[in-house]
Scaffold this motif. Sequence first.
Motif, PDB file in Angstrom:
ATOM      1  N   PRO A 132       0.820  -1.218   0.000  1.00 50.03           N
ATOM      2  CA  PRO A 132       0.000   0.000   0.000  1.00 50.03           C
ATOM      3  C   PRO A 132       0.853   1.267   0.000  1.00 50.03           C
ATOM      4  O   PRO A 132       1.934   1.311   0.601  1.00 50.03           O
ATOM      5  CB  PRO A 132      -0.797  -0.116   1.307  1.00 50.03           C
ATOM      6  N   LEU A 133       0.352   2.283  -0.672  1.00 53.76           N
ATOM      7  CA  LEU A 133       0.943   3.614  -0.649  1.00 53.76           C
ATOM      8  C   LEU A 133       0.039   4.452   0.238  1.00 53.76           C
ATOM      9  O   LEU A 133      -1.052   4.852  -0.175  1.00 53.76           O
ATOM     10  CB  LEU A 133       1.004   4.197  -2.068  1.00 53.76           C
ATOM     11  N   GLN A 134       0.482   4.706   1.454  1.00 57.13           N
ATOM     12  CA  GLN A 134      -0.389   5.392   2.394  1.00 57.13           C
ATOM     13  C   GLN A 134       0.436   6.198   3.391  1.00 57.13           C
ATOM     14  O   GLN A 134       1.599   5.898   3.648  1.00 57.13           O
ATOM     15  CB  GLN A 134      -1.281   4.393   3.133  1.00 57.13           C
ATOM     16  N   ALA A 154      -4.579   8.511   5.046  1.00 58.62           N
ATOM     17  CA  ALA A 154      -4.734   8.729   3.601  1.00 58.62           C
ATOM     18  C   ALA A 154      -4.145   7.572   2.818  1.00 58.62           C
ATOM     19  O   ALA A 154      -2.998   7.160   3.042  1.00 58.62           O
ATOM     20  CB  ALA A 154      -4.055  10.030   3.197  1.00 58.62           C
ATOM     21  N   ARG A 155      -4.933   7.057   1.880  1.00 59.09           N
ATOM     22  CA  ARG A 155      -4.480   5.984   1.000  1.00 59.09           C
ATOM     23  C   ARG A 155      -4.366   6.527  -0.419  1.00 59.09           C
ATOM     24  O   ARG A 155      -5.294   7.131  -0.931  1.00 59.09           O
ATOM     25  CB  ARG A 155      -5.464   4.804   1.040  1.00 59.09           C
ATOM     26  N   LEU A 156      -3.209   6.291  -1.038  1.00 54.75           N
ATOM     27  CA  LEU A 156      -2.949   6.847  -2.363  1.00 54.75           C
ATOM     28  C   LEU A 156      -2.952   5.797  -3.458  1.00 54.75           C
ATOM     29  O   LEU A 156      -3.202   6.111  -4.615  1.00 54.75           O
ATOM     30  CB  LEU A 156      -1.591   7.567  -2.378  1.00 54.75           C
ATOM     31  N   GLY A 157      -2.633   4.562  -3.118  1.00 52.95           N
ATOM     32  CA  GLY A 157      -2.571   3.541  -4.154  1.00 52.95           C
ATOM     33  C   GLY A 157      -1.753   2.346  -3.717  1.00 52.95           C
ATOM     34  O   GLY A 157      -1.649   2.044  -2.520  1.00 52.95           O
ATOM     35  N   VAL A 162       5.204   7.376  -2.206  1.00 54.67           N
ATOM     36  CA  VAL A 162       4.262   8.228  -1.493  1.00 54.67           C
ATOM     37  C   VAL A 162       4.778   9.665  -1.456  1.00 54.67           C
ATOM     38  O   VAL A 162       4.033  10.621  -1.697  1.00 54.67           O
ATOM     39  CB  VAL A 162       4.020   7.709  -0.060  1.00 54.67           C
ATOM     40  N   GLU A 163       6.063   9.820  -1.182  1.00 58.62           N
ATOM     41  CA  GLU A 163       6.633  11.164  -1.106  1.00 58.62           C
ATOM     42  C   GLU A 163       6.506  11.885  -2.451  1.00 58.62           C
ATOM     43  O   GLU A 163       6.197  13.080  -2.502  1.00 58.62           O
ATOM     44  CB  GLU A 163       8.105  11.083  -0.685  1.00 58.62           C
TER      45      GLU A 163
END
Length: 238
Positions: free
Chosen positions: A121-123, A127-130, A158-159
């Motif tokens: 996960p990208l979080q 907040a979850r981004l993808g 994420v950054e």
Amino acid sequence: MDDPARTVRRLVAASTRPGMATDDFLTHLCRTAAEALSASGVGISVMTDDGTRGVCAASDPLSERVEDLQFVMGEGPCIDAFAARRPVLVADLGGSAVHRRWPSYASAAMQDGIRAVFAFPLQVGAARLGILDVLRHQAGPLTDEQVPLALTFADLTVEVLLDRQVGAGNSDVTHAPAAVDVGHRAEIFQAQGMVMVQLGVSLGEALSRMRAHAYAENRPLDDVARDIVARRLHLDKD
């Protein structure tokens, strides 16, 4: 082993340059991650709670196709990892339990030669981004050294998606590109709305119809949406 964060930033810095467009940066990040993790490919997908979904970057065309399969079929490690907010590590797509869990995705991915998928996960906070997906042609788990590397590649992604500048010295990435350009994904939502009106169905059903057509025609969901918006494609009520 070196600190994973420093290792990943050093590897990415060696293959990128300051001021790169975000799409190019993320593509290079995927390629670097694939090499560092002994993977056949890596894909990054944007997913949000409001329904935004789409492949953002991939190391190669095959990885992009396999990444897109999950959105076309509505199932797969990427979908589950996003929902559960934790990594989903599938060392063998050929297992019977995996085929029961994701029957369409597992079969299609294996037809493309993929035997293992690891979804991270990208979080940040709530907040979850993808998702960042690591794909392999050979079955088998990630090593104890590769897992923290994969998590760090996800953190760096994420950054970038949050338009942050990252860096810790001359050997690290010092200029992350600006916010990711996912404007072309708006076509999916526009097409979704058009199908909803044309067929008199819900927004969710409209997306399901689009996915079904993409799967049946072996086409990316983006291409189907583009044709709908351009009125080159009209989905039937049946």
